[in-house]
Structure formats: structure tokens, C-alpha cells
Design an enzyme around this catalytic site. Sequence first.
Site, mmCIF file in Angstrom:
data_model
loop_
_atom_site.group_PDB
_atom_site.id
_atom_site.type_symbol
_atom_site.label_atom_id
_atom_site.label_comp_id
_atom_site.label_asym_id
_atom_site.label_seq_id
_atom_site.Cartn_x
_atom_site.Cartn_y
_atom_site.Cartn_z
ATOM 1 N N HIS A 1 42.199 -5.793 9.053
ATOM 2 C CA HIS A 1 41.092 -6.528 8.012
ATOM 3 C C HIS A 1 41.642 -6.532 6.567
ATOM 4 C CE1 HIS A 1 37.126 -6.866 6.247
ATOM 5 N NE2 HIS A 1 37.763 -6.029 4.995
ATOM 6 N N SER B 1 30.761 -0.356 5.576
ATOM 7 C CA SER B 1 30.194 -1.611 5.839
ATOM 8 C C SER B 1 31.250 -2.260 6.496
ATOM 9 C CB SER B 1 29.848 -2.368 4.557
ATOM 10 O OG SER B 1 29.815 -3.748 4.947
ATOM 11 N N LYS C 1 31.524 -2.451 11.394
ATOM 12 C CA LYS C 1 31.929 -3.771 12.086
ATOM 13 C C LYS C 1 32.946 -3.651 12.727
ATOM 14 C CE LYS C 1 31.129 -5.818 8.140
ATOM 15 N NZ LYS C 1 30.846 -6.635 6.797
ATOM 16 N N ASP D 1 24.102 -3.342 8.742
ATOM 17 C CA ASP D 1 25.069 -3.798 7.676
ATOM 18 C C ASP D 1 24.801 -5.339 7.277
ATOM 19 O OD1 ASP D 1 27.281 -3.628 5.923
ATOM 20 O OD2 ASP D 1 27.921 -5.595 7.197
ATOM 21 N N ARG E 1 22.288 -5.206 -1.020
ATOM 22 C CA ARG E 1 23.232 -4.687 -2.093
ATOM 23 C C ARG E 1 23.635 -5.896 -2.869
ATOM 24 N NH1 ARG E 1 27.851 -3.062 1.537
ATOM 25 N NH2 ARG E 1 28.953 -2.540 -0.434
HETATM 26 N N1 URA Z 1 33.242 -6.680 2.906
HETATM 27 C C1 URA Z 1 32.212 -6.183 3.869
HETATM 28 O O1 URA Z 1 32.334 -6.399 4.847
HETATM 29 N N2 URA Z 1 31.374 -5.190 3.107
HETATM 30 C C2 URA Z 1 31.406 -5.041 1.966
HETATM 31 O O2 URA Z 1 30.528 -4.240 1.521
HETATM 32 C C3 URA Z 1 32.341 -5.524 1.123
HETATM 33 C C4 URA Z 1 33.009 -6.269 1.612
#
Ligand code: URA
Length: 436
Positions: free
Chosen positions: A84, A185, A189, A163, A170
Site C-alpha cells: 500500500h 482506514s 481494508k 470505512d 471525514r
Molecule cells: N487512504 C485511505 O484509505 N484512508 C484514509 O483515511 C486516507 C487515505
Amino acid sequence: MTPNAVDVIKAKRDGGRLTDEQIDWVVAGYTAGAVAEEQMAALAMAILLRGMDAAETARWTQAMIDSGDRLVLSTGGRPLVDKHSTGGVGDKITLPLAPLVAACGAAVPQLSGRGLGHTGGTLDKLEAIPGWRAELTDEQIRAQLAEVGAVVCATTPRLAPADRKLYALRDVTATVESLPLIASSIMSKKIAEGADALVLDVKVGSGAFMKTPEQARELATAMLDIAAAHGLRCAALITDMSVPLGRAVGNALEVAEAVEVLRGGGPPDVVELTVRLAREMLALVGLGPPHGPDPAEVLASGAAEPVWRAMIAAQGGDPDAALPEARTVEPLLAERDGVLAGWDAYPVGVAAWLLGAGRARKEDAVDAAAGIRLLVGIGEPVVAGQPLLELHTDRPHSLPAARAALAGGPRLAPEGAPTPGRPPLVLAALGSATQP
Ligand code: URA
């Protein structure tokens, strides 16, 4: 006693810790619609201002995972390892990395998002390829992993739905920047996706979310703590994003650059970061050198390109199709003689975004052909009137704003002035299996 939303908000507002019960209740209640948007907005702001400790953040992550289903991707064959990146300008590393790691023997499930703001999203880049589709079912993801070894696709609707809802909230309540909310967050995932191991590329610099090395280290540590609490093997690199990665910024332009890298060429910084991340990923699943193949050799030999072609074709894309080209291509000229001392990632990212490569709201479309191609490398001499970069767009009305945004993009030093060169790419490695 069942928690109630007002008490949970008050507890955090006053600087207290949330209990496991409160966290489970509020995340599940919000997902189901029992906790109102305004209540979650107030709680998110309280979390932004007061923070959450590592145990609270791990529990919050678990509650977000439990709001949906875990994907079971294991096929009993190759180990599953993902990467990621927190996102940056010209960050097309996933495109060569996923097929490279698959060519080295692991399987790479990368469930990705679309870009918002000046950093591009991996799906937007791949959608520049005619025919390629991002949406796959769980079964299609599993089949592609077994057959090809790599899949880059959209997150599925049942993956951490809390999320998806919370991130949208947010976004409109100025609470995206909360470090525990960012960490949970991202990690909810990734953990729900079901990989065996994960490498994080936490970017720092003008073109990144995190502007200082301290912030980047704090985010990396928060994510590593969540991984440890969930038994996920994980390492993090903190990497430079003060300069764009490679020479291409924008969806189709970046795909073309990624293909050059897969054929054994391409810009040295893109090659270096791709290889370094591949080493980290392979080491985490026990497939790296000295027992397994060296990703640098595999990439240079072009052996990852057939995996790329199979990966694109499996999702309906034509790897041989011409990529979209912009109708208008204009140069930005050097105003004087000198040496190119640096490219600043943020203005370059903003200019590419203005030209149509990115979106302002998540429902906006992106232009596959729009973007910027850098023509001069850091440390190279330039003469007045020489093109420094090209602006590519189908929206010619955006050119004046893009040119204005680029005012601080190229940094020209006087001829003969010492130039420090490109800043080092990898600034720190945390939890790395390839480092002592
Ligand atoms: N990427 C995400 O998946 N979540 C966040 O809160 C910020 C960046």
C-alpha cells in the site's frame, strides 16, 4: 449497559479512552444507520483533536473489518503479499511491481481506490488502457490470482463498508487528517483483503499526504502496530515524495512509463523503488534472495512483462492497444540559462490535476490522456527557451491555470551552481526483513 452515542462522544471530547464495547457499538451502529451522521461527525472531530492510543486504534480497525466480510483469497498455492502506498505524484509503482512480484513466485492481490486531489489513483491509471475494467467479483479475483498471480482491482462492496461511509463523512467534515483514523482506514481494508503480508510505502514531502518525516514515521508506526495486533506480517518504507516519481504524471502517460520499466528500461528512480519494494514483499513471505529470484534481474530481463500482459488481458484490457493521446500538447520553456536543481512534486501534481488527470469530487471523471511529461532531469544544464516539460490536455482552457500552478515546479539554479541531485528515495525502513 448499552453505550449511547452522546456518552461516547463526551468520553472522547473530554480526552478519555474509548472502551472496546463503545468502539464496537459505535462503528456497528454507524454502519447500520443507528448512529446518526452528525454524531459520527462529532466523534470523528473529537478523535482528531484528542487522538486514540494503539489499543483503541487496533480495536477500531477490528470493528471496521467486522462491518463487512473478509475476502478469502488463499488458493493454497503461492503466498499472498500486497503493498500500500499513501500516494504521491507520478506514483505508478504498483503497475510494474504487482507483475514483478508475481513473476518472482508470490501472488499479489491489490484492491485499490481511485484518486482524489493531486495524487492519482491506480485504478484511474489502469482505466487508461482500452477495455480494462476495475470491478471484479470475489470469484474472479481468486481465479485471476490462481492463473496470473496478480490482480489490481476495485475494493469490493463488502470490504470494510464502515470505512467507505466514514471516509466520505471525514472528507466533508475536515477530519481526514486524524492519524489513527487514517491508519485504521487503510489497515482495515488491507486486513479484510486477507493477504499473508503487507509492505507499506509511506510517502513524505510536498507531493504527499505527510509533509514531514516525523508525521510519516508516526503514521508508519501506527499502521505497523495495527498489523502486529492483527498478526499480519508487515514492513514499512518511508520514501521521498518531494520530487515526482519518474518523468510521467497523468494516467496514460504513467502506464506508458510503467511498460518501459517492465521492458527493462524506464527512469532509474521508478526502477529503484519498484525493486526495493519487491525485495521487501518477497522477504516477508520467504521468497527473496538468496533462495529466490532477484527482482532486479527479473525486471531488467523483461520477464515480468508477460505477467503484466496476462493481468491486463484477464480484466478485458488490450495490452497492445494504443493509449489515449491528448489533443493539445504544449511545452513550458526555460526562462533563462542554468541548471535544473529540482522538480517540486506538489506544483507538478496540481498542474496535472488541473489539466484533467485528477478529480476534485469523487463523482468527477478523469481524462486518461491528460498530464505532464518532464523533459529534463535534475542536475542537467538548460538554456533559455528550452522545453522543460510538456503539458498534455483535452481542456485547453485549463492551460493558463496549470502554467500558473507550475511557477515553483522547476527550480533553476545559476549555471555552475552546485546541485544536490535527486534526494535519496528510501529515507527509512521500519520492520524491514531485508535490513539488519
Ligand atoms: N487512504 C485511505 O484509505 N484512508 C484514509 O483515511 C486516507 C487515505
